[in-house]
Design a protein around this motif. Structure first.
Motif, PDB file in Angstrom:
ATOM      1  N   ASN A   3       0.809  -1.219   0.000  1.00 11.31           N
ATOM      2  CA  ASN A   3       0.000   0.000   0.000  1.00 11.31           C
ATOM      3  C   ASN A   3       0.837   1.261   0.000  1.00 11.31           C
ATOM      4  OD1 ASN A   3      -2.740   0.164  -0.203  1.00 11.31           O
ATOM      5  ND2 ASN A   3      -2.997   1.026   1.833  1.00 11.31           N
ATOM      6  N   THR A   6       0.757   4.150  -2.612  1.00 12.92           N
ATOM      7  CA  THR A   6      -0.390   5.051  -2.696  1.00 12.92           C
ATOM      8  C   THR A   6      -0.188   6.328  -1.895  1.00 12.92           C
ATOM      9  OG1 THR A   6      -1.512   4.112  -0.795  1.00 12.92           O
ATOM     10  CG2 THR A   6      -1.905   3.054  -2.900  1.00 12.92           C
ATOM     11  N   LYS A 141      -1.418   7.814 -12.584  1.00 17.19           N
ATOM     12  CA  LYS A 141      -2.010   6.736 -11.783  1.00 17.19           C
ATOM     13  C   LYS A 141      -2.674   7.268 -10.519  1.00 17.19           C
ATOM     14  CE  LYS A 141       1.449   3.198 -12.995  1.00 17.19           C
ATOM     15  NZ  LYS A 141       2.563   2.387 -12.448  1.00 17.19           N
ATOM     16  N   ILE A 142      -2.216   8.417 -10.069  1.00 19.02           N
ATOM     17  CA  ILE A 142      -2.545   8.886  -8.732  1.00 19.02           C
ATOM     18  C   ILE A 142      -3.638   9.950  -8.732  1.00 19.02           C
ATOM     19  CG2 ILE A 142      -1.582  10.067  -6.698  1.00 19.02           C
ATOM     20  CD1 ILE A 142      -0.533   7.260  -7.034  1.00 19.02           C
ATOM     21  N   ASP A 143      -4.536   9.869  -7.743  1.00 20.50           N
ATOM     22  CA  ASP A 143      -5.475  10.955  -7.477  1.00 20.50           C
ATOM     23  C   ASP A 143      -4.687  12.057  -6.769  1.00 20.50           C
ATOM     24  OD1 ASP A 143      -8.155  12.192  -6.975  1.00 20.50           O
ATOM     25  OD2 ASP A 143      -7.528  11.858  -4.911  1.00 20.50           O
ATOM     26  N   TYR A 149      -4.500   5.654  -5.632  1.00 20.80           N
ATOM     27  CA  TYR A 149      -4.768   5.389  -7.044  1.00 20.80           C
ATOM     28  C   TYR A 149      -6.073   6.045  -7.483  1.00 20.80           C
ATOM     29  CZ  TYR A 149      -1.088   1.847  -7.184  1.00 20.80           C
ATOM     30  OH  TYR A 149       0.106   1.203  -7.137  1.00 20.80           O
ATOM     31  N   ASN A 150      -6.081   6.558  -8.722  1.00 20.69           N
ATOM     32  CA  ASN A 150      -7.315   7.159  -9.228  1.00 20.69           C
ATOM     33  C   ASN A 150      -8.222   6.102  -9.863  1.00 20.69           C
ATOM     34  OD1 ASN A 150      -6.390   6.696 -11.893  1.00 20.69           O
ATOM     35  ND2 ASN A 150      -5.411   8.699 -11.997  1.00 20.69           N
ATOM     36  N   TYR A 153      -6.796   4.164 -13.101  1.00 17.74           N
ATOM     37  CA  TYR A 153      -5.752   3.185 -12.855  1.00 17.74           C
ATOM     38  C   TYR A 153      -6.281   2.034 -12.003  1.00 17.74           C
ATOM     39  CZ  TYR A 153      -1.263   1.058 -12.025  1.00 17.74           C
ATOM     40  OH  TYR A 153      -0.230   0.167 -11.977  1.00 17.74           O
ATOM     41  N   PHE A 154      -7.210   2.332 -11.098  1.00 13.94           N
ATOM     42  CA  PHE A 154      -7.763   1.272 -10.259  1.00 13.94           C
ATOM     43  C   PHE A 154      -8.502   0.239 -11.109  1.00 13.94           C
ATOM     44  CE2 PHE A 154     -10.143  -0.810  -6.945  1.00 13.94           C
ATOM     45  CZ  PHE A 154      -9.290  -0.747  -5.863  1.00 13.94           C
ATOM     46  N   LEU A 157      -6.021  -1.958 -12.529  1.00 15.00           N
ATOM     47  CA  LEU A 157      -5.580  -2.926 -11.519  1.00 15.00           C
ATOM     48  C   LEU A 157      -6.557  -4.091 -11.404  1.00 15.00           C
ATOM     49  CD1 LEU A 157      -4.249  -1.038  -8.352  1.00 15.00           C
ATOM     50  CD2 LEU A 157      -2.986  -2.515  -9.907  1.00 15.00           C
ATOM     51  N   THR A 214      -5.604  -2.760  -1.418  1.00 17.81           N
ATOM     52  CA  THR A 214      -5.160  -1.561  -2.130  1.00 17.81           C
ATOM     53  C   THR A 214      -6.318  -0.569  -2.190  1.00 17.81           C
ATOM     54  OG1 THR A 214      -3.693  -2.899  -3.500  1.00 17.81           O
ATOM     55  CG2 THR A 214      -4.184  -0.676  -4.284  1.00 17.81           C
ATOM     56  N   GLY A 216      -8.184   3.005  -3.490  1.00 21.38           N
ATOM     57  CA  GLY A 216      -8.279   3.952  -4.596  1.00 21.38           C
ATOM     58  C   GLY A 216      -9.441   4.906  -4.373  1.00 21.38           C
TER      59      GLY A 216
END
Length: 566
Positions: A3, A6, A141-143, A149-150, A153-154, A157, A214, A216
């Motif tokens: 994790n 993130t 990928k990121i919020d 994760y945004n 991208y989630f 995943l 994980t 998101g």
């Protein structure tokens, strides 16, 4: 799954470590920038950059005498088409100092990331294509508000996890988390506080999550969790319990103490879906199923097919309701209120009726319940008010004697801070005197946002609108509530009226009537069906009555015939 990736610090780390100033562009507006960009542009904090157009950080004209705004839009368009575009650009610092920079503009998932290399200070030497690609990959990928994760991208995943789980014959769980009544927090104390709650939420959930989970952000106040691999369903409830525990302690932000509850819907692969869209849909259905129950505490539910049928039916009816209002399919029936002593009509209650070709006859209770659950109650309430106003105007134009029309309103409507204002505008629109409109509320208002409810009622009463407490004695009655809400009238619930003849019920009716008379409140007995009931009500000085003995709810054309012409 680990994790740690993130955490928001990793988002910054790559760009900060390699001295890469950057900002993020969405719809031609800068939505985020790092500290390196703040310093490069001579600003004090991110707020001086975020929210601006990228070409606002430039002189009016570029070196080739083309307007910065026009050229900037061209550069953005090229990057959108080709995914990647490099060009030289003249920037302007906050103090007016100009400097030339090479801009690397990346387009990924409809988000543009501008990396600035100051040519005069030779920052280009710190940058190579691999580093930039790594930075862009992390950013997309990121919020950016929470560091997890945004949504996009989630979903990637989940796709990857499905492939692994299929090969290994494993299960995993998708948790869909939504805060209850979070919109009310944004509406009452502001989006800035709401954003800070979202950030603290991520910190709390991350502390409780297991190593195989994980986190998101799906959007707004919605979060998702992937638990892989999953041993059994008991593990789902254990994870859910940990998430719920994370919200047991209130959030303390500035002067606010905020209690939050969550609704958690869960879908398990492959039992509840074998692809990403099915899993998200079913986890979402489970979450909404919980919200329908209107339980005022955190809760978790695993998807099943029965709830899918119920939610699907609800959304189908929701669409029918919207079309029914548009097509005038929902109509008002009117049931007169009589003066018990002289038999004259001195008021009327407006009641909704709906018959749909596909659904058949839908009960008012079911219609209101679905409207409340789906948020359509505000539109439906306004529709009913407007229909009543139109009928009053029509009767007036026909020269009929107008009596006050009582309209039932929901707690949800009264919890709308703008409700009294909307009512005033509507009545003004139809040029109706306020004395011809009454609102009937139920005792359930005591369980609502009493501060907002009291304010709305006070504002409406100040204009001359009367308030009636319907079904009195059936639910949460209290003398203090009557006094605090300053109601004008009570309607004694029909269950008491039907039991006239029984000593205990008669004493209740008598006590309520005496109390109302002492408080100068009017009393209406509803559900009157026999002459014996009328005689008893006369004896105890109950002034008004309503029931099948005199008239059932009727179409407006039939009610018109009962009104006296002036």
């Amino acid at each position: 799954m680990d994790n740690k990736i993130t955490k928001k610090e990793i988002l910054y780390a790559i760009a900060e470590h390699f001295n890469i100033p950057f900002y993020v562009i969405k719809d031609e507006e800068i939505t985020y920038c790092n500290e390196k960009a703040v310093k490069l542009l001579g600003c004090e904090n991110r707020n001086e950059i975020v929210g601006k157009k990228p070409y606002n950080l430039s002189p009016l004209f570029q070196c080739d005498n083309e307007k910065s705004e026009e050229k900037g839009r061209k550069m953005i368009e090229i990057a959108r088409e080709k995914r990647f575009h490099i060009f030289e650009w003249m920037h302007e610092k906050k103090d007016g100092t100009k400097f030339k920079a090479k801009v690397l503009l990346y387009n990924k998932n409809d988000v543009l990331i501008a990396i600035i290399m100051d040519l005069e200070n030779n920052t280009e030497k710190y940058v190579n294509e691999k580093i930039i690609e790594e930075t862009v990959n992390i950013l997309t990928k990121i919020d950016l508000n929470t560091g997890v994760y945004n949504k996009y991208y989630f979903k990637y995943l989940i796709n990857e996890t499905i492939s692994k789980a299929k090969v290994n014959k494993e299960e995993f769980a998708l948790f869909f988390i939504d805060f209850d009544k979070f919109k009310e927090i944004n509406d009452t104390i502001g989006h800035e506080i709401g954003d800070r709650i979202i950030e603290k939420t991520v910190e709390r959930i991350n502390k409780f999550l297991q190593n195989n989970c994980t986190l998101g952000r799906y959007g707004g106040d919605e979060f998702v969790i992937l638990a892989y691999p999953l041993e059994n369903k008991r593990e789902v409830y254990n994870i859910g319990k940990e998430i719920i525990e994370a919200f047991e302690i209130p959030f303390l932000i500035e002067t606010y103490k905020i209690h939050l509850t969550v609704s958690i819907g869960v879908a398990i692969y492959p039992e509840h879906g074998e692809n990403t869209s099915q899993l998200f849909k079913n986890a979402d259905i489970a979450m909404y199923y919980l919200k329908d129950k209107n339980i005022h505490k955190s809760k978790i539910k695993i998807f099943n097919r029965k709830m899918e049928k119920k939610i699907t039916e609800k959304f189908k009816i929701q669409n029918f309701i919207m079309n029914a209002m548009k097509d005038g399919e929902i109509v008002l029936y009117y049931q007169p209120i009589f003066n018990i002593r002289n038999g004259q009509i001195e008021g009327v209650e407006a009641l909704i009726r709906w018959h749909n070709n596909k659904l058949g006859k839908v009960s008012p209770e079911k219609l209101i319940a679905i409207a409340e659950e789906t948020g359509l109650i505000h539109e439906l309430g306004q529709y009913i008010l407007e229909q009543a106003c139109k009928d009053i105007v029509n009767w007036k134009n026909k020269g009929l004697h107008i009596v006050p029309v009582a309209i039932n309103i929901s707690v949800k409507q009264l919890e709308n801070t703008k409700f009294s204002e909307i009512v005033k505008k509507t009545i003004t629109k139809y040029r109706i005197e306020e004395k011809y409109i009454e609102f009937e509320i139920t005792e359930s208002v005591s369980a609502g946002d009493i501060h907002t409810i009291q304010k709305n009622i006070k504002d409406m009463k100040n204009t001359g609108i009367k308030i009636c407490m319907d079904d009195f004695g059936k639910g949460y009655s209290s003398l203090s509530m009557l006094l605090n809400l300053h109601v004008d009238k009570l309607k004694i619930d029909k269950e008491f009226i039907q039991h006239i003849g029984k000593e205990r019920d008669e004493k209740v009716i008598m006590t309520v009537t005496q109390m109302a008379n002492a408080l100068d409140l009017k009393v209406v007995a509803e559900g009157i069906e026999t002459k014996e009931q009328v005689e008893f009500l006369k004896e105890i000085d109950c002034q008004w009555g309503q029931g099948y003995l005199w008239a059932k709810p009727m179409m407006k054309s039939d009610f018109e015939k009962k009104l006296i012409r002036l």
